[in-house]
Every structure is written in C-alpha cells, then in structure tokens.
Design a protein around this motif. Sequence first.
Motif, PDB file in Angstrom:
ATOM      1  N   ALA A 108      33.356 -19.396  24.761  1.00 57.53           N
ATOM      2  CA  ALA A 108      33.363 -20.748  24.396  1.00 57.53           C
ATOM      3  C   ALA A 108      31.902 -21.081  24.457  1.00 57.53           C
ATOM      4  O   ALA A 108      31.400 -21.707  23.479  1.00 57.53           O
ATOM      5  CB  ALA A 108      34.185 -21.507  25.663  1.00 57.53           C
ATOM      6  N   GLY A 109      31.120 -20.714  25.421  1.00 58.77           N
ATOM      7  CA  GLY A 109      29.690 -21.259  25.388  1.00 58.77           C
ATOM      8  C   GLY A 109      28.666 -20.832  26.679  1.00 58.77           C
ATOM      9  O   GLY A 109      29.204 -19.990  27.360  1.00 58.77           O
TER      10      GLY A 109
ATOM     11  N   VAL B 250      33.276 -28.387  24.948  1.00 55.76           N
ATOM     12  CA  VAL B 250      33.102 -26.965  24.266  1.00 55.76           C
ATOM     13  C   VAL B 250      34.327 -26.207  23.957  1.00 55.76           C
ATOM     14  O   VAL B 250      34.582 -25.807  23.140  1.00 55.76           O
ATOM     15  CB  VAL B 250      32.136 -26.178  25.403  1.00 55.76           C
ATOM     16  N   ARG B 251      35.202 -26.468  25.245  1.00 51.94           N
ATOM     17  CA  ARG B 251      36.759 -25.736  24.732  1.00 51.94           C
ATOM     18  C   ARG B 251      37.299 -26.370  23.596  1.00 51.94           C
ATOM     19  O   ARG B 251      37.797 -25.527  22.750  1.00 51.94           O
ATOM     20  CB  ARG B 251      37.396 -25.944  26.295  1.00 51.94           C
ATOM     21  N   LYS B 252      36.925 -27.449  23.538  1.00 55.99           N
ATOM     22  CA  LYS B 252      38.066 -28.246  22.366  1.00 55.99           C
ATOM     23  C   LYS B 252      37.381 -27.777  21.048  1.00 55.99           C
ATOM     24  O   LYS B 252      38.120 -27.416  19.871  1.00 55.99           O
ATOM     25  CB  LYS B 252      38.026 -29.683  22.621  1.00 55.99           C
TER      26      LYS B 252
ATOM     27  N   ALA C  28      28.262 -15.932  18.003  1.00 53.64           N
ATOM     28  CA  ALA C  28      29.572 -15.591  18.442  1.00 53.64           C
ATOM     29  C   ALA C  28      30.378 -16.714  18.248  1.00 53.64           C
ATOM     30  O   ALA C  28      31.574 -17.005  18.836  1.00 53.64           O
ATOM     31  CB  ALA C  28      29.353 -15.188  19.830  1.00 53.64           C
ATOM     32  N   GLY C  29      29.884 -17.994  17.852  1.00 54.31           N
ATOM     33  CA  GLY C  29      30.836 -19.166  17.621  1.00 54.31           C
ATOM     34  C   GLY C  29      30.580 -19.926  18.930  1.00 54.31           C
ATOM     35  O   GLY C  29      31.677 -20.956  19.071  1.00 54.31           O
ATOM     36  N   GLY C  30      29.674 -19.620  19.767  1.00 53.45           N
ATOM     37  CA  GLY C  30      29.668 -20.595  21.017  1.00 53.45           C
ATOM     38  C   GLY C  30      29.025 -21.733  20.989  1.00 53.45           C
ATOM     39  O   GLY C  30      28.018 -21.878  20.025  1.00 53.45           O
ATOM     40  N   LEU C  31      28.746 -22.554  21.800  1.00 53.08           N
ATOM     41  CA  LEU C  31      27.990 -23.760  22.180  1.00 53.08           C
ATOM     42  C   LEU C  31      27.245 -23.734  23.229  1.00 53.08           C
ATOM     43  O   LEU C  31      27.654 -23.155  24.259  1.00 53.08           O
ATOM     44  CB  LEU C  31      28.871 -24.985  22.257  1.00 53.08           C
ATOM     45  N   TYR C  32      26.005 -24.339  23.477  1.00 56.68           N
ATOM     46  CA  TYR C  32      25.113 -24.224  24.676  1.00 56.68           C
ATOM     47  C   TYR C  32      25.029 -25.631  24.953  1.00 56.68           C
ATOM     48  O   TYR C  32      24.617 -26.488  24.424  1.00 56.68           O
ATOM     49  CB  TYR C  32      23.625 -23.788  23.927  1.00 56.68           C
ATOM     50  N   ILE C  33      25.177 -25.689  26.433  1.00 60.40           N
ATOM     51  CA  ILE C  33      25.231 -26.977  27.458  1.00 60.40           C
ATOM     52  C   ILE C  33      23.796 -26.582  28.034  1.00 60.40           C
ATOM     53  O   ILE C  33      23.591 -25.393  28.810  1.00 60.40           O
ATOM     54  CB  ILE C  33      26.513 -27.216  28.447  1.00 60.40           C
ATOM     55  N   SER C  34      22.924 -27.636  27.876  1.00 60.15           N
ATOM     56  CA  SER C  34      21.602 -27.828  28.777  1.00 60.15           C
ATOM     57  C   SER C  34      21.948 -28.560  29.680  1.00 60.15           C
ATOM     58  O   SER C  34      22.016 -29.719  29.493  1.00 60.15           O
ATOM     59  CB  SER C  34      20.382 -28.115  27.794  1.00 60.15           C
ATOM     60  N   ASP C  35      21.845 -27.965  31.000  1.00 61.25           N
ATOM     61  CA  ASP C  35      22.095 -28.978  32.312  1.00 61.25           C
ATOM     62  C   ASP C  35      20.810 -29.626  32.677  1.00 61.25           C
ATOM     63  O   ASP C  35      19.846 -28.831  33.255  1.00 61.25           O
ATOM     64  CB  ASP C  35      22.861 -28.087  33.312  1.00 61.25           C
ATOM     65  N   GLU C  36      20.668 -30.820  32.297  1.00 63.44           N
ATOM     66  CA  GLU C  36      19.254 -31.344  32.666  1.00 63.44           C
ATOM     67  C   GLU C  36      19.419 -32.258  33.859  1.00 63.44           C
ATOM     68  O   GLU C  36      18.600 -33.220  34.022  1.00 63.44           O
ATOM     69  CB  GLU C  36      18.912 -32.041  31.238  1.00 63.44           C
ATOM     70  N   VAL C  37      20.414 -32.047  34.808  1.00 65.21           N
ATOM     71  CA  VAL C  37      20.377 -32.720  35.948  1.00 65.21           C
ATOM     72  C   VAL C  37      19.171 -32.831  36.674  1.00 65.21           C
ATOM     73  O   VAL C  37      18.417 -33.651  37.126  1.00 65.21           O
ATOM     74  CB  VAL C  37      21.511 -32.201  36.825  1.00 65.21           C
TER      75      VAL C  37
END
Length: 427
Positions: A201-202, A118-120, A232-241
Amino acid sequence: MSNINNLLERRKKLLGPASLFYDEPLHLVKGEGVWVWDNDGKKYLDVYNNVPHVGHCDPTVVDAICNQLKKINIHTRYLHETILAYGERLIATLDKSLSRVFFVNSGSEANELAMRIVRKNTGGEGFIASNWAYHGNTKAVFDLATGFRDGKPGSKYVKGVALPDMYRLPDGVNENNVAEIYAAKIKDAINEFEAEGIKFAGMIFCSTFATEGILRMPDGFMGKALQYVRDAGGLYISDEVQGAFGRLGKMWGHQQYNIIPDIIITGKPMGNGHPIASVITKEKFADTFQEDGRYFNTFGGNPVSCAAGMAVLDVMEKEKLIENVNEVGAYIQMRLQNLLEKYDCIGDVRGSGLFFGLEMVKSKISKEHDGELTHKLINAMAKNGVLIRSTGPKKSVLKMRPPIIFSKDNADFLLDTLDKTLSGLIR
Ligand SMILES: Cc1ncc(COP(=O)(O)O)c(C=O)c1O
C-alpha cells in the motif's frame, strides 16, 4: 502526605501505570512563553514541548480561541469562513498538488485516516515504516509502532525497515553508497510483501526521524526510497506531527528532502495546545477515498480549532519565527559542537532548526550508547531548571525542541546549564 505524593497516589488509582516524565515527577501549574512553573513556584526553561509552538499561553492564540468560542462553535457541515480561510492558508504554503484538507483532532487520527486513503487508492494493505517508529495510538497506527516492540511491527501488514545511522555506518557503507544501500531495503520489503501475498500500500516516515534518534538521512535517500514506493504502485505519507510549522527551519519537514509526499499529516503544534490535526493530500486521492461515502468528523476543524491554528500562523508570520528558528538553531548547533569537542561522552550532534539532539556514548572510540548517563542527565537538568528528554532505540539521544520563540539568551541558559550539569555528573 505531600501534595506530590497525594497526586501520584490518586493518579495511579485513576489512570493506572501510565508513565510520567522524570524520576521526581513535576506538578506544573503555569506556563508563559518558554517558561513553566511548578506548584512550589520553581521556574523551568521548557526545551522539550513542541506543542506550545509559539510559546505557552501565547496571548494571540488564547484571544483567538476565546473570541471564537464567544461567537459560535459548530462542525464542518455548516459553512464557516474561518475553516475555509485556515485550510486555504495552509495549502498555500505547500506544493500546488497538495490541495485537499481533512481536519481531525490528533496525530493518531490523522495517520489512521491517511492509511485509509492509501488503502482505498492502492487496493493494498501492506505498509512500510521505520524499525523504530511511533505514529500514534489507534489499532492500525499502533501496528506501525515498531519503537514500542523492539523494532518489530504489530501485524503482518507492517514491515519495519532499518534506516541509516550516519554516526555508526556498518563496514563497507559510506557517504557515497549509503543512500542506495538503505533505499534497497525498502525495495526488499516491498518484494517480501509480494512474496507473502500481501499487496503493498505505501510507506510512512516521521519527517524528523525523532523516535529513531533524530537521525539525519543522507542526501538522495528519500528521493530513491520514494521512487521504489511509487514504482510499486504505493503512496508515501509524510508524518509531520513533529516536523511541520517551521520546526526544522522550513515550513514543512519534507521540504528539507526535496520531495513531494502524496499525503502529509500534521498535529501537535498546529493549535499551540488546542487539539487540531490534519491530513493534506492530492485531489484525486481525496476524491477516490470519498467514493464510498462522505468523511465526517464531529470536532475536527471546528471554528475554534481553526481560529487557534490561524493565530499560530499569525504569530509565526508577525514575529518572523521561521527566521528565528534558523538563526537561534544555527547558534545552538555551534555551541553544541563546542560541547562535542569538550566531552568524550558526547558522540554526535544531531538535528536541524530548533529540533536538536546529542548522542551520549560511553566513549568516542567505542561509540557505545550511554542511556544510563542520558537518564541521569535529563533528571539532573530538570533539577537545575531545564526540561529536556531522551529518544532513540537505547534512549541515549538527548532530545531538545523548545517553543520556536526560543532566543539566544534562552539557548545560553540551556547550554550553560547542560555544560555545568554534565561536568557535575561525570566528575
Ligand atoms: C511522529 C508522530 N506521529 C503521530 C503521533 C501521534 O499524535 P497524537 O498523540 O496527537 O495522537 C505522535 C505523537 O507523539 C508522533 O510523535
């Protein structure tokens, strides 16, 4: 000295004060299906372990691990059919856009890598998490762990937002406006980052909202939240642990919200106890991330781990386990509703599929959290041969998520024991 005391003393000396489950810690020596046994031969129904997903010591998984181990175990810099076949099988269950897989060894490592991606891709540093989250134990990921710091983030690059608790909506908030009101908090957090000179970032959420108390998100909330993130230009991480591999009644946790995340990460149940985890993302995000150099992981995605993962999918398919999750899950929800009606100390029934919770309260009128009763209850349940635990900011939500082979008979044993144990405690 008893065996337990001896183990406790040695553990304390060796591992320090790392916490143990239950007031009287268990010394488990054997597992099979939904059952585990302690050193004295006492049998427990395991309603808490989401790692042995298709059952403790499932023979298909054990054989797959042993057979591959007897042939070769290498890393992903060599070609290997099983690694590719497993990755291809995983992405075939996802939206077509999620087509790149990075194999790692744990949920923490997966989230750490997801944050780097996401940062990159965004050039940002600021992450939004929930205000009662846990996403793992590396430095970057532990900064997100607001649940370990009374709702506070671990660095200025993280903001913890409040999520809707549908059981205790504040005045003026209702089913119709709750999604917009709480999604607006995400927009506010993005604006705060901007005001502080931190590029956004996200956002990362656990798809089960488990540590938050197994919260149910209102319809439309996740869609609106993602829109603000992407605007806002961010990304979404779905934590599916916790929420993947059929746990909630669909293959993936995010599928219940009708959204497509930019990145999903998996862990715990993936190898039925063998350590394997993954980051799955879109091709363009993976390519941009790798511009700075190739990503390599010595153990992540080795053929033995992939054989374990493949065997989990085989068992799920052969035994139609997602159907089982839905059928037994619906039965449990029905029986939990009966308990809700019977007891004043049960305020709310939560969850979906085979991940469910009960919010314990001082009374239905006050809705005051009752963490003390919850604590007594989980310990008494263990004594009565059923393993469950608690979650939520006040540790007042009973947390139950058995292996997904759980049957209606198992459910009856759980719920009869819960009924009997609870009535004994509040007498
Ligand atoms: C939602 C969530 N994400 C990430 C993790 C970290 O996974 P691991 O312990 O495999 O590093 C956990 C562990 O409990 C978790 O519950």
